[in-house]
Design an enzyme around this catalytic site. Structure first.
Site, PDB file in Angstrom:
ATOM      1  N   ASP A   1      54.211  -5.438  43.866  1.00 51.80           N
ATOM      2  CA  ASP A   1      54.349  -4.398  42.840  1.00 51.80           C
ATOM      3  C   ASP A   1      54.448  -3.030  43.497  1.00 51.80           C
ATOM      4  O   ASP A   1      54.151  -2.857  44.692  1.00 51.80           O
ATOM      5  CB  ASP A   1      53.121  -4.441  41.903  1.00 51.80           C
ATOM      6  CG  ASP A   1      53.358  -3.719  40.582  1.00 51.80           C
ATOM      7  OD1 ASP A   1      54.469  -3.190  40.374  1.00 51.80           O
ATOM      8  OD2 ASP A   1      52.424  -3.696  39.766  1.00 51.80           O
ATOM      9  N   LYS A   2      54.843  -2.066  42.675  1.00 47.28           N
ATOM     10  CA  LYS A   2      54.896  -0.647  43.051  1.00 47.28           C
ATOM     11  C   LYS A   2      54.200   0.128  41.954  1.00 47.28           C
ATOM     12  O   LYS A   2      54.281  -0.253  40.789  1.00 47.28           O
ATOM     13  CB  LYS A   2      56.364  -0.272  43.147  1.00 47.28           C
ATOM     14  CG  LYS A   2      56.758   1.105  43.467  1.00 47.28           C
ATOM     15  CD  LYS A   2      56.894   2.207  42.484  1.00 47.28           C
ATOM     16  CE  LYS A   2      57.252   2.083  41.088  1.00 47.28           C
ATOM     17  NZ  LYS A   2      57.359   3.373  40.355  1.00 47.28           N
ATOM     18  N   HIS A   3      53.495   1.193  42.324  1.00 49.89           N
ATOM     19  CA  HIS A   3      52.890   2.029  41.287  1.00 49.89           C
ATOM     20  C   HIS A   3      53.106   3.487  41.646  1.00 49.89           C
ATOM     21  O   HIS A   3      53.054   3.864  42.815  1.00 49.89           O
ATOM     22  CB  HIS A   3      51.388   1.739  41.175  1.00 49.89           C
ATOM     23  CG  HIS A   3      50.756   2.450  40.026  1.00 49.89           C
ATOM     24  ND1 HIS A   3      50.975   2.092  38.724  1.00 49.89           N
ATOM     25  CD2 HIS A   3      49.932   3.541  39.979  1.00 49.89           C
ATOM     26  CE1 HIS A   3      50.308   2.896  37.916  1.00 49.89           C
ATOM     27  NE2 HIS A   3      49.667   3.788  38.654  1.00 49.89           N
ATOM     28  N   SER A   4      53.364   4.291  40.620  1.00 50.90           N
ATOM     29  CA  SER A   4      53.595   5.711  40.854  1.00 50.90           C
ATOM     30  C   SER A   4      52.541   6.531  40.130  1.00 50.90           C
ATOM     31  O   SER A   4      52.050   6.129  39.069  1.00 50.90           O
ATOM     32  CB  SER A   4      54.994   6.061  40.340  1.00 50.90           C
ATOM     33  OG  SER A   4      55.064   7.411  39.973  1.00 50.90           O
TER      34      SER A   4
ATOM     35  N   THR B   1      56.878   4.367  31.808  1.00 49.23           N
ATOM     36  CA  THR B   1      57.828   3.253  31.905  1.00 49.23           C
ATOM     37  C   THR B   1      57.870   2.440  30.605  1.00 49.23           C
ATOM     38  O   THR B   1      58.935   2.017  30.162  1.00 49.23           O
ATOM     39  CB  THR B   1      57.451   2.368  33.109  1.00 49.23           C
ATOM     40  OG1 THR B   1      57.567   3.187  34.276  1.00 49.23           O
ATOM     41  CG2 THR B   1      58.345   1.162  33.260  1.00 49.23           C
TER      42      THR B   1
ATOM     43  N   ARG C   1      36.234   9.648  30.667  1.00 48.68           N
ATOM     44  CA  ARG C   1      36.586  10.684  31.661  1.00 48.68           C
ATOM     45  C   ARG C   1      37.550  11.701  31.064  1.00 48.68           C
ATOM     46  O   ARG C   1      37.459  12.898  31.319  1.00 48.68           O
ATOM     47  CB  ARG C   1      37.216  10.026  32.889  1.00 48.68           C
ATOM     48  CG  ARG C   1      36.215   9.282  33.756  1.00 48.68           C
ATOM     49  CD  ARG C   1      36.938   8.414  34.775  1.00 48.68           C
ATOM     50  NE  ARG C   1      37.861   9.171  35.584  1.00 48.68           N
ATOM     51  CZ  ARG C   1      39.011   8.696  36.065  1.00 48.68           C
ATOM     52  NH1 ARG C   1      39.377   7.462  35.831  1.00 48.68           N
ATOM     53  NH2 ARG C   1      39.786   9.446  36.796  1.00 48.68           N
TER      54      ARG C   1
ATOM     55  N   SER D   1      40.321   3.425  39.200  1.00 47.78           N
ATOM     56  CA  SER D   1      40.980   3.223  37.911  1.00 47.78           C
ATOM     57  C   SER D   1      42.362   2.588  38.097  1.00 47.78           C
ATOM     58  O   SER D   1      42.684   1.558  37.489  1.00 47.78           O
ATOM     59  CB  SER D   1      41.095   4.584  37.209  1.00 47.78           C
ATOM     60  OG  SER D   1      41.930   4.503  36.092  1.00 47.78           O
TER      61      SER D   1
ATOM     62  N   LYS E   1      43.434  -1.975  37.660  1.00 50.06           N
ATOM     63  CA  LYS E   1      44.497  -2.561  36.827  1.00 50.06           C
ATOM     64  C   LYS E   1      45.531  -3.265  37.689  1.00 50.06           C
ATOM     65  O   LYS E   1      46.001  -4.357  37.386  1.00 50.06           O
ATOM     66  CB  LYS E   1      45.181  -1.457  36.012  1.00 50.06           C
ATOM     67  CG  LYS E   1      44.280  -0.883  34.935  1.00 50.06           C
ATOM     68  CD  LYS E   1      44.869   0.343  34.276  1.00 50.06           C
ATOM     69  CE  LYS E   1      44.841   1.549  35.160  1.00 50.06           C
ATOM     70  NZ  LYS E   1      44.564   2.833  34.549  1.00 50.06           N
ATOM     71  N   LYS E   2      45.913  -2.605  38.780  1.00 52.93           N
ATOM     72  CA  LYS E   2      46.973  -3.180  39.623  1.00 52.93           C
ATOM     73  C   LYS E   2      46.506  -4.489  40.262  1.00 52.93           C
ATOM     74  O   LYS E   2      47.242  -5.468  40.312  1.00 52.93           O
ATOM     75  CB  LYS E   2      47.361  -2.170  40.713  1.00 52.93           C
ATOM     76  CG  LYS E   2      48.265  -1.082  40.201  1.00 52.93           C
ATOM     77  CD  LYS E   2      49.690  -1.573  40.051  1.00 52.93           C
ATOM     78  CE  LYS E   2      50.351  -1.041  38.810  1.00 52.93           C
ATOM     79  NZ  LYS E   2      51.721  -1.512  38.623  1.00 52.93           N
TER      80      LYS E   2
HETATM   81  N1  URA Z   1      45.994   7.085  35.987  1.00 54.03           N
HETATM   82  C1  URA Z   1      45.076   6.098  35.874  1.00 54.03           C
HETATM   83  O1  URA Z   1      45.402   4.954  35.579  1.00 54.03           O
HETATM   84  N2  URA Z   1      43.780   6.409  36.110  1.00 54.03           N
HETATM   85  C2  URA Z   1      43.373   7.638  36.445  1.00 54.03           C
HETATM   86  O2  URA Z   1      42.192   7.832  36.650  1.00 54.03           O
HETATM   87  C3  URA Z   1      44.338   8.663  36.551  1.00 54.03           C
HETATM   88  C4  URA Z   1      45.656   8.353  36.320  1.00 54.03           C
END
Ligand code: URA
Length: 445
Positions: free
Chosen positions: A84-87, A124, A172, A187, A191-192
């Protein structure tokens, strides 16, 4: 073992070390509801000021990941690595829609969990929902089937994916504690990593339109994420990429899907976007063992594009998830179009020399392409296309941007904003950078 939440908060407040089990207890309590909102807020503020060591960030990340479903792809792994890629988010950041199918066409499996637009940055999921019928929240069975058949499925965070993060993030967000690199790391990665990845590349944006405010903060976040993800068992690198201008030539929802399709079909390729897509792609292919060096990785990615395999993967993903079978061939039949599509020209010819990227992102939101309140509906048809890039010439024939709006009032507002946010001068002498730096995990000492 049961602990007292207030004692864990007190220890963090007083800069005393936490036991791994105390961190796990707290994360479990966030998900179960045993820890109250005020205790979450107090813990977040204590971490904001006193930080977490890399070890503690890793323990928190894994505990938040394990608060819900952790996907495993045992049978799928035989067909290729899970990547995967995350931005961190940007304006005109349409990389996921292109890179996901490209990696799938190179032999990887890409179960991509994506988000919605946040502030001035696009999301996305919002882009994909411009496609009629696209189901961004399939059940695990359809998600798995789509990854198996298309090689890629881009979907949203379901209820059962890292639920501790969902509650933690919501608290938060309203207690001024989002801007903690330690907590952002946990955070994003909770998820990733719940998607059961073999390799991950992070695209950490830098510059005026980036989430992090300074280059140093972006670099610190990139280092934190690569270190924690790798320590948690998922090889990860990061690239620091530029957000001092829009990444693609368009910004919005349907307009970006259209640009992604043009790219995938090898019809029109914005070179800046191409550099970022291919740089991130080479990182993943090498980490996942699908290429042994940069040249081989680049050749594979180029072949996936020109052979049409990436377009096929995109089309399969869309169709599996409920979208039209011929979207790729006939996007104009499906993607919504605004009623006004009109260019905005500069008063004087010259060179685009400074771009307020954040301003352009917020302009898309004001046109209706993003949300002001969390539950707002969005207008997928609006946005900008043919956005001038830094150093490019503009005049009475070459626009600053083309506005897609659904009323004359909105067009006039956007016309004034585009003129304000893209500054035109006689000359431009700065270097334009796409990728600033590559960040790899640091050994822990
Ligand atoms: N995106 C996230 O998923 N978590 C954060 O804490 C900040 C940006």
């Amino acid at each position: 073992m049961n602990y007292l939440p207030q004692e864990i908060i007190r220890k963090k407040r007083d800069k005393q070390p936490l036991k791994p089990d105390e961190i796990r207890f707290f994360a479990r309590g966030i998900a179960s509801g045993d820890i109250s909102d005020s205790q979450i807020a107090a813990f977040a503020m204590a971490v904001y000021f006193n930080g977490l060591s890399m070890e503690d960030r890793t323990i928190l990340t894994l505990a938040m990941r394990d608060s819900g479903d952790v996907l495993s792809w045992n049978r799928l792994k035989e067909s290729g690595p899970i990547v995967d890629k995350h931005s961190t988010g940007g304006v005109g950041d349409v990389v996921s829609l292109i890179l996901g199918p490209l990696l799938a066409a190179c032999g990887a499996n890409v179960p991509m969990i994506s988000g919605r637009g946040l502030g001035h940055t696009g999301g996305t999921l919002d882009k994909l929902e411009s496609i009629p019928g696209y189901n961004a929240f399939p059940d695990n069975e359809l998600f798995g089937k789509t990854v198996k058949e298309a090689g890629v499925a881009i979907i949203g965070q379901t209820k059962n994916l890292a639920p501790a993060d969902k509650r933690f993030y919501a608290t938060r967000d309203i207690t001024a504690t989002v801007e903690s690199i330690d907590l952002i790391t946990a955070s994003i990665l909770s998820k990733k990593l719940a998607a059961g990845l073999d390799a991950l590349v992070m695209d950490v944006k830098v510059g005026q339109g980036a989430f992090m405010q300074t280059y140093e903060a972006s670099k610190e976040l990139a280092q934190s994420i690569t270190d924690v993800a790798t320590a948690a068992g998922t090889p990860t690198t990061a690239l620091l990429t530029d957000m001092n201008q829009c990444l693609a030539s368009s910004a919005g929802n349907a307009v970006e899907v259209h640009e992604a399709l043009m790219f995938l079909k090898n019809d029109v390729r914005n070179p800046r976007l191409g550099t970022v897509v291919f740089s991130l792609g080479t990182e993943v292919l090498q980490m996942a063992g699908l290429a042994s060096n940069n040249e081989e990785a680049l050749a594979k990615l180029e072949d996936a594009l020109v052979s049409g395999k990436a377009t096929i993967a995109f089309g399969r993903m869309v169709n599996n998830l409920g979208g039209p079978v011929d979207l790729v061939e006939k996007p104009e039949n499906y993607l919504p179009e605004a009623s006004i599509i009109r260019p905005v020209f500069s008063d004087t010819p010259g060179i685009a020399s400074k771009i307020n990227t954040r301003g352009l992102g917020l302009l898309v939101v004001r046109l209706g392409g993003g949300r002001i309140q969390v539950n707002d509906a969005i207008d997928h048809s609006v946005g900008l296309s043919k956005i001038a890039s830094l150093g490019s010439h503009v005049d009475r024939a070459v626009p600053l941007a083309v506005v897609h709006a659904n009323s004359e009032t909105d067009f006039e507002m956007a016309e004034a904003a585009v003129r304000k946010f893209i500054r035109v001068e006689e000359s431009f002498s700065r270097d334009v950078v796409e990728v600033y730096e590559r960040i790899t995990p640091q050994p822990r000492g």
